[in-house]
Scaffold this active site. Structure first.
Site, mmCIF file in Angstrom:
data_model
loop_
_atom_site.group_PDB
_atom_site.id
_atom_site.type_symbol
_atom_site.label_atom_id
_atom_site.label_comp_id
_atom_site.label_asym_id
_atom_site.label_seq_id
_atom_site.Cartn_x
_atom_site.Cartn_y
_atom_site.Cartn_z
ATOM 1 N N ASP A 6 31.408 -52.722 17.040
ATOM 2 C CA ASP A 6 32.771 -52.844 16.562
ATOM 3 C C ASP A 6 32.711 -53.918 15.456
ATOM 4 O O ASP A 6 31.723 -54.641 15.362
ATOM 5 C CB ASP A 6 33.641 -53.302 17.752
ATOM 6 C CG ASP A 6 35.065 -53.593 17.359
ATOM 7 O OD1 ASP A 6 35.653 -52.794 16.613
ATOM 8 O OD2 ASP A 6 35.595 -54.639 17.806
ATOM 9 N N ASP B 132 35.812 -56.086 13.902
ATOM 10 C CA ASP B 132 36.698 -57.227 14.125
ATOM 11 C C ASP B 132 36.504 -57.799 15.532
ATOM 12 O O ASP B 132 36.664 -57.078 16.515
ATOM 13 C CB ASP B 132 38.148 -56.761 13.913
ATOM 14 C CG ASP B 132 39.154 -57.855 14.194
ATOM 15 O OD1 ASP B 132 38.805 -59.035 14.019
ATOM 16 O OD2 ASP B 132 40.281 -57.525 14.584
ATOM 17 N N THR C 232 38.154 -60.791 11.585
ATOM 18 C CA THR C 232 39.137 -60.355 10.581
ATOM 19 C C THR C 232 40.550 -60.359 11.155
ATOM 20 O O THR C 232 41.517 -60.208 10.399
ATOM 21 C CB THR C 232 38.803 -58.941 10.041
ATOM 22 O OG1 THR C 232 38.293 -58.154 11.097
ATOM 23 C CG2 THR C 232 37.798 -58.986 8.919
ATOM 24 N N SER D 51 33.991 -48.997 13.862
ATOM 25 C CA SER D 51 35.209 -49.801 13.709
ATOM 26 C C SER D 51 36.372 -48.913 13.294
ATOM 27 O O SER D 51 36.187 -47.962 12.530
ATOM 28 C CB SER D 51 34.968 -50.856 12.624
ATOM 29 O OG SER D 51 36.194 -51.398 12.180
ATOM 30 N N LYS E 274 40.455 -45.541 19.697
ATOM 31 C CA LYS E 274 40.023 -46.101 20.973
ATOM 32 C C LYS E 274 41.270 -46.226 21.858
ATOM 33 O O LYS E 274 42.333 -46.525 21.328
ATOM 34 C CB LYS E 274 39.409 -47.494 20.746
ATOM 35 C CG LYS E 274 38.181 -47.460 19.821
ATOM 36 C CD LYS E 274 37.833 -48.875 19.333
ATOM 37 C CE LYS E 274 36.749 -48.791 18.258
ATOM 38 N NZ LYS E 274 36.414 -50.069 17.629
HETATM 39 P P1 B16 Z 1 42.348 -51.293 8.625
HETATM 40 P P2 B16 Z 1 37.992 -53.061 14.789
HETATM 41 C C1 B16 Z 1 40.469 -53.002 13.760
HETATM 42 O O1 B16 Z 1 39.128 -53.379 13.672
HETATM 43 C C2 B16 Z 1 41.344 -54.255 13.838
HETATM 44 O O2 B16 Z 1 41.059 -54.971 15.032
HETATM 45 C C3 B16 Z 1 42.796 -53.853 13.836
HETATM 46 O O3 B16 Z 1 43.626 -54.997 13.901
HETATM 47 C C4 B16 Z 1 43.088 -53.045 12.562
HETATM 48 O O4 B16 Z 1 44.448 -52.618 12.521
HETATM 49 C C5 B16 Z 1 42.154 -51.834 12.516
HETATM 50 O O5 B16 Z 1 40.810 -52.286 12.555
HETATM 51 C C6 B16 Z 1 42.364 -50.994 11.261
HETATM 52 O O6 B16 Z 1 42.005 -51.734 10.132
HETATM 53 O O7 B16 Z 1 43.808 -51.501 8.398
HETATM 54 O O8 B16 Z 1 41.471 -52.215 7.797
HETATM 55 O O9 B16 Z 1 41.952 -49.845 8.471
HETATM 56 O O10 B16 Z 1 38.201 -54.044 15.908
HETATM 57 O O11 B16 Z 1 38.115 -51.603 15.217
HETATM 58 O O12 B16 Z 1 36.729 -53.333 14.016
HETATM 59 MG MG MG Z 2 37.446 -55.404 17.665
#
Ligand code: B16
Ligand code: MG
Length: 218
Positions: free
Chosen positions: A8, A10, A16, A115, A146
């Site tokens: 993963d 974040d 982030t 991610s 997820k």
């Molecule tokens: P984006 P992960 C997630 O990362 C974040 O934890 C979540 O807060 C965010 O909304 C999501 O990615 C989408 O991100 O807006 O940049 O597409 O934990 O799955 O790495």
């Molecule tokens: Mg995460």
């Protein structure tokens, strides 16, 4: 045998969440919704549009906006987020992560990104770790977020490795459920004990190739 580790982003590779929160907080306050750090926990690992729904539901105003307006809000948030992540440097890698990538690569173990973030590839570049990755799942192509196993199953499929030989590393409860539903060994960072991660660590500094090898069972 452990043949791949699926990461993963974040909360596992870098933090982030603080940038996501800053960008969401700004957007929310413009429409009269006030968010605190505690609320941010609910947004971790959740896709952009689902995060917006959680925020608008919290403000009791989801239905006050058209689908097009919500798209525009998500775009605005992403614009603000992208400004913030432009400043990311390799110093923002969480403890022990770079060494883990080096050790995995030197031992012939594949590395994948699983991610929900559509900004994942850009962040890997900013952190100067993109060359370690054998594959990156494109979250835009997935149907389910997820805790559905789709993202981890897709990562394994892209690598051509059986799920049983994969380890998934996550910091969210939904992420651990996703890894388990994919039939993989789940490593949880700071996740609650009762969620049943196969290996639980408090900090990424505890994530070593030795600990993965010694705990991995399948
Ligand atoms: P984006 P992960 C997630 O990362 C974040 O934890 C979540 O807060 C965010 O909304 C999501 O990615 C989408 O991100 O807006 O940049 O597409 O934990 O799955 O790495
Ligand atoms: Mg995460």
């Amino acid at each position: 045998m452990m043949k791949a580790v699926l990461f993963d982003l974040d909360g596992v590779i870098t933090d982030t969440a603080k940038y996501h929160f800053k960008a969401w907080k700004h957007l929310a306050s413009a429409i009269g919704i006030s968010l605190d750090e505690q609320f941010n926990e609910r947004l971790k690992g959740v896709s952009r549009m689902d995060s917006l729904k959680i925020i608008l539901d919290y403000g009791n105003c989801f239905d006050q906006f058209t689908a097009l307006e919500r798209e525009k809000m998500a775009e605005q948030k992403n614009y603000a987020y992208k400004q913030l992540i432009q400043e990311i440097t390799p110093n923002e890698l969480l403890p022990g992560i770079r060494k883990l990538f080096v050790d995995l690569r030197d031992n012939g173990i594949k590395i994948a990104l699983a991610s929900a973030s559509k900004n994942g590839p850009y962040i890997l570049e900013r952190l100067k770790i993109d060359s370690f990755f054998d594959t990156v799942v494109d979250p835009a192509k997935l149907r389910n977020g997820k805790p559905d196993p789709e993202i981890f199953l897709t990562a394994a499929e892209q690598l051509g490795i059986d799920s049983k030989e994969c380890v998934g590393i996550e910091d969210s409860v939904a992420g651990i459920k996703s890894i388990h539903a994919a039939g993989m060994f789940a490593v949880g960072i700071g996740v609650p004990e009762n969620i049943g991660a196969d290996l639980r660590v408090v900090s990424t500094s505890e994530l070593t190739i030795e600990s993965l090898f010694s705990h991995f069972k399948h």
